[in-house]
Every structure is written in C-alpha cells, then in structure tokens.
Design a protein around this motif. Structure first.
Motif, PDB file in Angstrom:
ATOM      1  N   LYS A 134      -1.942 -26.475  -7.945  1.00 38.28           N
ATOM      2  CA  LYS A 134      -2.618 -25.820  -6.739  1.00 38.28           C
ATOM      3  C   LYS A 134      -3.756 -24.892  -7.722  1.00 38.28           C
ATOM      4  O   LYS A 134      -4.965 -24.949  -6.899  1.00 38.28           O
ATOM      5  CB  LYS A 134      -1.809 -24.892  -5.977  1.00 38.28           C
ATOM      6  CG  LYS A 134      -0.706 -25.648  -5.229  1.00 38.28           C
ATOM      7  CD  LYS A 134      -0.534 -25.070  -3.672  1.00 38.28           C
ATOM      8  CE  LYS A 134       0.130 -26.170  -2.875  1.00 38.28           C
ATOM      9  NZ  LYS A 134       0.122 -25.674  -1.503  1.00 38.28           N
TER      10      LYS A 134
ATOM     11  N   VAL B 299       5.427 -18.621  -4.536  1.00 38.86           N
ATOM     12  CA  VAL B 299       4.252 -19.015  -5.174  1.00 38.86           C
ATOM     13  C   VAL B 299       2.996 -19.168  -3.996  1.00 38.86           C
ATOM     14  O   VAL B 299       2.077 -18.881  -4.378  1.00 38.86           O
ATOM     15  CB  VAL B 299       4.203 -20.466  -5.797  1.00 38.86           C
ATOM     16  CG1 VAL B 299       3.112 -21.303  -6.154  1.00 38.86           C
ATOM     17  CG2 VAL B 299       5.141 -20.282  -7.371  1.00 38.86           C
ATOM     18  N   ASP B 300       3.397 -19.856  -3.092  1.00 40.13           N
ATOM     19  CA  ASP B 300       2.307 -19.902  -1.739  1.00 40.13           C
ATOM     20  C   ASP B 300       2.000 -18.655  -1.503  1.00 40.13           C
ATOM     21  O   ASP B 300       0.716 -18.424  -1.401  1.00 40.13           O
ATOM     22  CB  ASP B 300       3.006 -20.647  -0.610  1.00 40.13           C
ATOM     23  CG  ASP B 300       3.108 -22.083  -1.024  1.00 40.13           C
ATOM     24  OD1 ASP B 300       2.372 -22.693  -1.782  1.00 40.13           O
ATOM     25  OD2 ASP B 300       4.168 -22.722  -0.366  1.00 40.13           O
TER      26      ASP B 300
ATOM     27  N   GLU C  58       9.385 -27.240 -12.235  1.00 45.32           N
ATOM     28  CA  GLU C  58       9.011 -27.667 -10.930  1.00 45.32           C
ATOM     29  C   GLU C  58       7.973 -26.566 -10.227  1.00 45.32           C
ATOM     30  O   GLU C  58       7.059 -27.107  -9.760  1.00 45.32           O
ATOM     31  CB  GLU C  58      10.147 -28.146 -10.031  1.00 45.32           C
ATOM     32  CG  GLU C  58       9.856 -29.375  -9.110  1.00 45.32           C
ATOM     33  CD  GLU C  58      11.015 -29.534  -8.191  1.00 45.32           C
ATOM     34  OE1 GLU C  58      12.278 -29.916  -8.585  1.00 45.32           O
ATOM     35  OE2 GLU C  58      11.074 -29.397  -7.117  1.00 45.32           O
ATOM     36  N   THR C  59       8.547 -25.627 -10.225  1.00 41.61           N
ATOM     37  CA  THR C  59       7.590 -24.320  -9.542  1.00 41.61           C
ATOM     38  C   THR C  59       6.495 -23.979 -10.272  1.00 41.61           C
ATOM     39  O   THR C  59       5.281 -24.129  -9.982  1.00 41.61           O
ATOM     40  CB  THR C  59       8.450 -23.079  -9.321  1.00 41.61           C
ATOM     41  OG1 THR C  59       9.755 -23.479  -8.951  1.00 41.61           O
ATOM     42  CG2 THR C  59       7.891 -22.173  -8.455  1.00 41.61           C
TER      43      THR C  59
ATOM     44  N   TYR D 107       4.247 -27.003  -9.688  1.00 37.17           N
ATOM     45  CA  TYR D 107       3.493 -26.906  -8.306  1.00 37.17           C
ATOM     46  C   TYR D 107       2.457 -25.881  -8.279  1.00 37.17           C
ATOM     47  O   TYR D 107       1.376 -26.069  -7.683  1.00 37.17           O
ATOM     48  CB  TYR D 107       4.719 -26.338  -7.323  1.00 37.17           C
ATOM     49  CG  TYR D 107       4.589 -26.000  -6.139  1.00 37.17           C
ATOM     50  CD1 TYR D 107       4.132 -27.070  -5.156  1.00 37.17           C
ATOM     51  CD2 TYR D 107       4.119 -24.929  -5.721  1.00 37.17           C
ATOM     52  CE1 TYR D 107       3.752 -26.761  -3.644  1.00 37.17           C
ATOM     53  CE2 TYR D 107       4.038 -24.447  -4.254  1.00 37.17           C
ATOM     54  CZ  TYR D 107       3.784 -25.374  -3.350  1.00 37.17           C
ATOM     55  OH  TYR D 107       3.488 -25.338  -1.876  1.00 37.17           O
ATOM     56  N   PHE D 108       2.539 -24.709  -9.040  1.00 34.24           N
ATOM     57  CA  PHE D 108       1.660 -23.644  -9.129  1.00 34.24           C
ATOM     58  C   PHE D 108       0.293 -24.241  -9.969  1.00 34.24           C
ATOM     59  O   PHE D 108      -0.787 -23.946  -9.436  1.00 34.24           O
ATOM     60  CB  PHE D 108       2.191 -22.439  -9.647  1.00 34.24           C
ATOM     61  CG  PHE D 108       1.136 -21.377 -10.034  1.00 34.24           C
ATOM     62  CD1 PHE D 108       0.844 -20.554  -9.100  1.00 34.24           C
ATOM     63  CD2 PHE D 108       0.400 -21.049 -11.330  1.00 34.24           C
ATOM     64  CE1 PHE D 108      -0.319 -19.442  -9.264  1.00 34.24           C
ATOM     65  CE2 PHE D 108      -0.361 -20.272 -11.532  1.00 34.24           C
ATOM     66  CZ  PHE D 108      -0.611 -19.326 -10.405  1.00 34.24           C
TER      67      PHE D 108
ATOM     68  N   ASN E   1       9.796 -18.959  -6.619  1.00 33.81           N
ATOM     69  CA  ASN E   1      10.171 -20.257  -5.950  1.00 33.81           C
ATOM     70  C   ASN E   1       8.764 -20.510  -5.248  1.00 33.81           C
ATOM     71  O   ASN E   1       7.857 -19.842  -5.312  1.00 33.81           O
ATOM     72  CB  ASN E   1      11.459 -20.289  -4.868  1.00 33.81           C
ATOM     73  CG  ASN E   1      11.190 -19.197  -3.837  1.00 33.81           C
ATOM     74  OD1 ASN E   1      10.054 -18.755  -3.429  1.00 33.81           O
ATOM     75  ND2 ASN E   1      12.231 -18.444  -3.405  1.00 33.81           N
ATOM     76  N   LYS E   2       8.960 -21.759  -4.539  1.00 35.33           N
ATOM     77  CA  LYS E   2       7.684 -22.362  -4.096  1.00 35.33           C
ATOM     78  C   LYS E   2       7.118 -21.186  -2.971  1.00 35.33           C
ATOM     79  O   LYS E   2       5.830 -21.129  -2.772  1.00 35.33           O
ATOM     80  CB  LYS E   2       7.849 -23.456  -3.460  1.00 35.33           C
ATOM     81  CG  LYS E   2       7.819 -24.641  -4.635  1.00 35.33           C
ATOM     82  CD  LYS E   2       7.942 -26.057  -4.099  1.00 35.33           C
ATOM     83  CE  LYS E   2       8.057 -26.985  -5.373  1.00 35.33           C
ATOM     84  NZ  LYS E   2       8.645 -28.381  -4.914  1.00 35.33           N
TER      85      LYS E   2
END
Lengths: 380, 380
Positions: free
Chosen positions: B304, B367-368, B296-297, B300-301, B363-364
């Motif tokens: 983006k 990543v952010d 999932e992570t 997500y990356f 984690n997200k």
C-alpha cells in the motif's frame, strides 16, 4: 485447566507462608503489590514515550525512596532496576567512569570488605576493577582504620555494607566517611537489605542509616523486592546528584526519549507500579510495624538459642539476620539434617555457621518448631 | 477498591490491543504466559535450592530454546535473563574473558556494524572494549568484506544482527562466519528480535537463521519477551557450549548452589514459568501462525505504501519491520503530527525515517486507519 496445572507446578516448591524458608531475604509479596504488578504486566518502563505514566510513577517512586534514604538536597535520583546485583554494578560503573574522566587512573581499584556481596566481585571483574580487600573488625564490620590504609590514588570507590548479606552487619558509615572525605573518594553503600529498614525504623537501639545525609555517599543500593515486599524483579539504584548519571548515559537513537541511564533497556513497569502501591497503600508506618515484628522474632530466637548453650551466636541484630555455629557437631552435617526435616536454611560461609533471615513469613511459631528440630538434632 | 485504582492508572497509557502502538518489539503477552507468570510471582530463579522446580523448568526451557536456535551437539546452554541488553552484555563479557585468558590481548576490540543495538555500545563501555565499526551494505546489513578488513589480533568478537533494531535487517551469518573461521574469532549474534522468528518459520523466501548450526556462532541473544509473547522481563542468553560459561562463573559462598553465571542474582521465576507455558501450551506451530500473520500485515502495508508513491521505503521484510521516509515533508514534523493523532511511532534514525514493527496487535484494520491518517497528513 491451565490454572490448576500452574498451581500444581508451583506447589512442588515451598511457599513462604509455610514458615520453613529461613534462608531468604525476600518474603511473600504484599497483596497490594501483587495486584499492581499484575495490572502493569504488559508495560515497559524502558519506553518513556509509550508508557508515560509508568515513567511518571517511576519518578514519583524514586523521589519518595531517596527521601527515605536521607536525601535532603532535592537533587538525588536513580532508577528501579532488576535487583541488588544490577544496582551495585551500575554504581561501580558510574563511579569508575566518573573517576576515569576526572583523574588519570590507569588501574582503577575499589576497597571492599570480605563481607561484601559477590555481585561486587562480579561487577569488578566486568568493569576491570581491582578489589583491595579491607579487614573486618571482630564484629564483622568494615574496619575504617584498615580502609584508610588500603585506599590509594587508584581507588575509585569505597564499598560499605548496610546489612551484609551473610551476617546482616551494618558498617559505620560515618567513620568510613571520614576516610572518604580525607582522600576525596566516593562511598558506594550496598544497602540492598538494610537500607529501607534502617531508614524507616526510629528510636532503635542501633543507629539510623545516614544514607545521603552523609556527603561522601554517592550511590546506594536498596532493594524493594527485599524489604518493601514487592515481587521480583525490583531493585533500587540511587545516586546523590542526578548530574552524575551522565557518566552512564548512552544514546538510544531510535527511542524518542533518546537516552538510557541503566544497563537494562526493557524494564518491568509492573515493578514500578508495585512499589507505588506499597508507598501509597501500605505506607511507612505499616512497614515499620512489619520490621519491628521481624526484629522481635529475631530477638526471640536469639535469646532461646543462647539459653540452649550449644551454639556460638554471631550477629549484632542491627538487621534481622542471625548466624550461629553448633559447638558439638559439624555445621554441614547439621544443615543437611535440617534440610531433610524440611527447613530451608543456608550457611554464613564467613564463619562456617548457619544463617537465619527473619522475614515476615518467619514467626514465633515456626521459630519454636525450628528450635525443637534443632535441639533434637544437636543432642542426638 | 484498589483493583479499580490500578486499572484506572493503567488506562492512562495505551494498550496493545488498541492497535495504535506501532513502535514496539513487544506485544500483549499471551494469556497463558500471564497466568503462569502470576502463579510464580513470588519465586526467585536465582535460588537453585529453594526453588528447585523453577531451576528444572529453566533447564527444560533453555534446552528447548537452544534446539530451536539450531543446537545439534547437545552441549548448548544459557539462562533466562532480563532482556536483550543483559544477554548482549553477558555474551561480550564472556567472550572478553575467554579472549583475555586464551590470548595476550591488551586492548580488546569488537567489530560491530552501525546497525547494532545501543546495548552493544553500553556493554563495550562497561567492559572496556573498543568498538571498530564495520560498514553496512546498501541494504543495511553488515558487510562481510569490511568485517574482514576490520578484524585484528585484538578482536574478541564479531557482532552480527538478526533483525537489526531499526530496520529489521538480517545479517548474512554464513558469510560472516567465513571471516570468523579464517581469523578464529567468535561471532555473537544479537538475534533479540529475529532469532526465534527466523528459526521457527519454514519455507520462507528468506533464509532460516543458522544459529548454532554455524560453528563460529558462540553466543546468541534471543528474547522471549519479544517474540514468544511472555511478560517483561524475559531475555535469552544462549551459548554453544556450556563449558564456556566458566568464564563468567563466580562463587556465591552463602548459597548452596554456590555459583552464578549471570550478572543478576535474584531473577524472576515468573519469567521462566511463562516461557514454559508458551512452549507447552502454545507450541511452535501456533507461534509460526502468529509470525505469518505479522509478515502478512507487514507486506500488506508495504504494498500500500509503495502504491501511494510518496515515500522511500526501506527494509527487506526479512523480519516484520518497515522503515519509510516521506518524500514531500519532514520526518520529524510528520512523526509529531502522527503522535497527535494517537499513533505511537518512532524513528529509524539510521536513515531518518519512520519505523513500524508489525507485532500481533497490529492488524490490517489498524494499518488501514494508520494509512488514512498518514496520507491525509502528507497531502495537507
């Protein structure tokens, strides 16, 4: 809950502190070593960039250990690896590649004695090395005269033992070095058990391990998880000149460190931290005291056993290992009876006797208990 | 005093929980695995008699793990070893000896792709195997058609990757198996990273790892210290039929167990206990959840990064690894700038990009933070 579960699980096997484990070249790891290992349990010594300080600690630890092993030129190097088998493998791999590069050898050979550890046989199989066996002298040491007979233009290394695994005998490195020098063949010393002991002990009635002071000694195996009392895994692979490491240097393209000089990539940072802890907080003086006690217990047992008179006793007590054979009954039957009484004792197959390793957890009290059982079993 | 000393020493290197380590195929070991490891820190899995219950645990653990890896015949076996490099070495050693015994080969070869781990290259050097490189498809997988071209009567094994180290790509084992079957050549699968993930995940948009359900797969590498989150060292060497182990079986005369089938003699009992703990107390369902979060992570990356539009993005997300290359600046310069900001990120040399491994500690939120730094560096 789970801690209790694991403690109960662990308790199903013997503990070193019971004094019943007479077969092991390892002992209970020192507290300080365990603490250090645990603190670094999540670190990988194979990653030079991520764990920079593990890398620094490894360089420090190797520098100290090669110094103990006689390095005087400042050029020695090595790695903390998984144990004696890997260190022996790395040494023979390096010496084979070195020989293949520098001499035109088609069928590489090593000269090793029958007292060599089985990891030498495994390594030779993997590396495609023929083993030419050299004779043992009557005290079970490598016979330098026979080595001189056995070396050939295909020999890539002579293997010597400092603390042979079964009898603890110590080869005469200086005599072997004469052969080595004459034929220009490197010596690999498997000093997994005896290396640190015979380097740290002084004023001993036996010779100090010359190690890297001897110019023909290219590689040395000496295991921290044996005689520096650190947790498993912890082996030492040492070399007289760092420049030779190029023979087992390989690219690791995705790592910024970019090279490896060990077989294993991911290595325990805990192993390195625990050796660091022993060198910093225990120190050589204290280690020497521990070794002295091991020798003392071995000698105590040796004399008592001779007094009983029902055994043939082998071993020169150069390292704290004794092998003995019952004169009035079968070794195998006796071993099994001893097992039944809770003693963990193995054989020295080379003379079909029983073998005791006097590590710090074996004290005079447990020796007395063992002798009691031994005598009663032999007499009945 | 000393605990504080070691804590401070450890704190000089990064911790996984900071979320800044984007380069590692390992993560913070699970608590239960650490507890088990610590409780068995003084035990040696190489001694079958002394530590009988470690031996039993190892048999249990191997049985469970080969089942995860698709074993259906009940004959699979293996060992818990030090990591992927040793497992790859053991596999090629065994397959070489097997071939030498059964076929008259003078110059043994393996067919491996450019995406193979460098431990394959090291093992080939040590074992005297020529590497015949097979082409990669445009999505960086082993090309079965090219493998068919490259195999010869000297080929002792085809090496496949399940989760290649740089890009995480997963080879099409079933297609490779067709070539393998036709020429009667064993496959070794280096699934150090992807083996457990792609066996435990279900209903995935990608194929499940067929593992030992595929008849041509003789040996598999799958590392507990990577994706079962146990402490280092902990590798898995698995084989489709225990009878093949005889090809790397050697006598250990002084041990009552009397044989070894690993390279390393003394092995960590802690490693085995920690896998036991994960299988018993964490279980496959919970592992699957952890893997799902990693994917999932990664996804997500991935999204983006595509949105930003300044990178070429590689990887098929079959395993949670992503490689990307900046379109407007140098990869090396960018990597060094990221290092300065505290990110530990390495390269995927195969495409000269940067590589992220989405382990549970990434984690997200991290990543952010990483994306923020990445964008600001690319734009300025």
């Amino acid at each position: 809950m789970s801690l209790k579960f694991f403690k109960e699980l662990r308790a199903r096997d013997p503990f070193y502190e019971h004094g019943t484990i007479l077969s092991s070249m390892a002992s209970k790891p020192l507290n300080i070593a365990v603490k250090a290992f645990s603190e670094f349990l999540d670190t990988n010594a194979g990653d030079l960039i991520l764990f920079k300080n593990i890398h620094r600690m490894e360089r420090y630890v190797v520098r100290k250990l090669v110094k103990i092993l006689g390095c005087i030129n400042g050029r020695c190097s090595g790695y903390i690896v998984s144990g004696g088998s890997e260190a022996n493998f790395l040494s023979l791999w390096l010496l084979r590649n070195y020989a293949l590069k520098n001499r035109r050898i088609r069928r590489p050979e090593i000269v090793a004695s029958y007292a060599s550890h089985y990891s030498i046989i495994k390594a030779a199989n993997a590396l495609g090395l023929k083993i030419v066996y050299s004779r043992l002298t009557k005290d079970y040491k490598t016979d330098p005269d026979d080595v001189a007979e056995k070396v050939s233009r295909n020999t890539i290394a002579i293997v010597a033992n400092v603390g042979s695994v079964e009898l603890g005998t110590v080869d005469n490195i200086k005599e072997i070095a004469k052969v080595s020098l004459e034929h220009n063949i490197p010596i690999h010393v498997d000093a997994a058990f005896g290396g640190f002991i015979l380097s740290i002990m002084e004023n001993l009635k036996f010779k100090k391990f010359p190690g890297f002071t001897c110019n023909s000694v290219y590689t040395v195996t000496a295991d921290p998880h044996k005689t520096l009392f650190t947790p498993i895994p912890s082996g030492g692979f040492f070399i007289k000149d760092h420049k030779f490491l190029k023979h087992i240097r390989f690219k690791a393209p995705y790592l910024p460190g970019k090279i490896t000089e060990t077989l294993i990539g991911t290595r325990s940072g805990g192993s390195i931290a625990s050796i660091y802890a022993v060198l910093k907080f225990v120190g050589l003086k204290r280690l020497k005291k521990i070794y002295e006690k091991c020798y003392e217990t071995a000698f105590y047992f040796y004399q008592k056993l001779l007094k009983i008179g029902k055994f043939k006793v082998y071993g020169t007590l150069e390292t704290p290992i004794i092998c003995f054979k019952p004169l009035t009954c079968s070794t195998d039957v006796l071993m099994k009876k001893l097992w039944k009484k809770g003693w963990i004792i193995y054989k020295c197959s080379i003379v079909n006797g029983l073998r005791l390793v006097f590590m710090p957890h074996v004290n005079k009290a447990s020796v007395d208990r063992f002798l009691n059982d031994l005598v009663s079993l032999v007499e009945h």
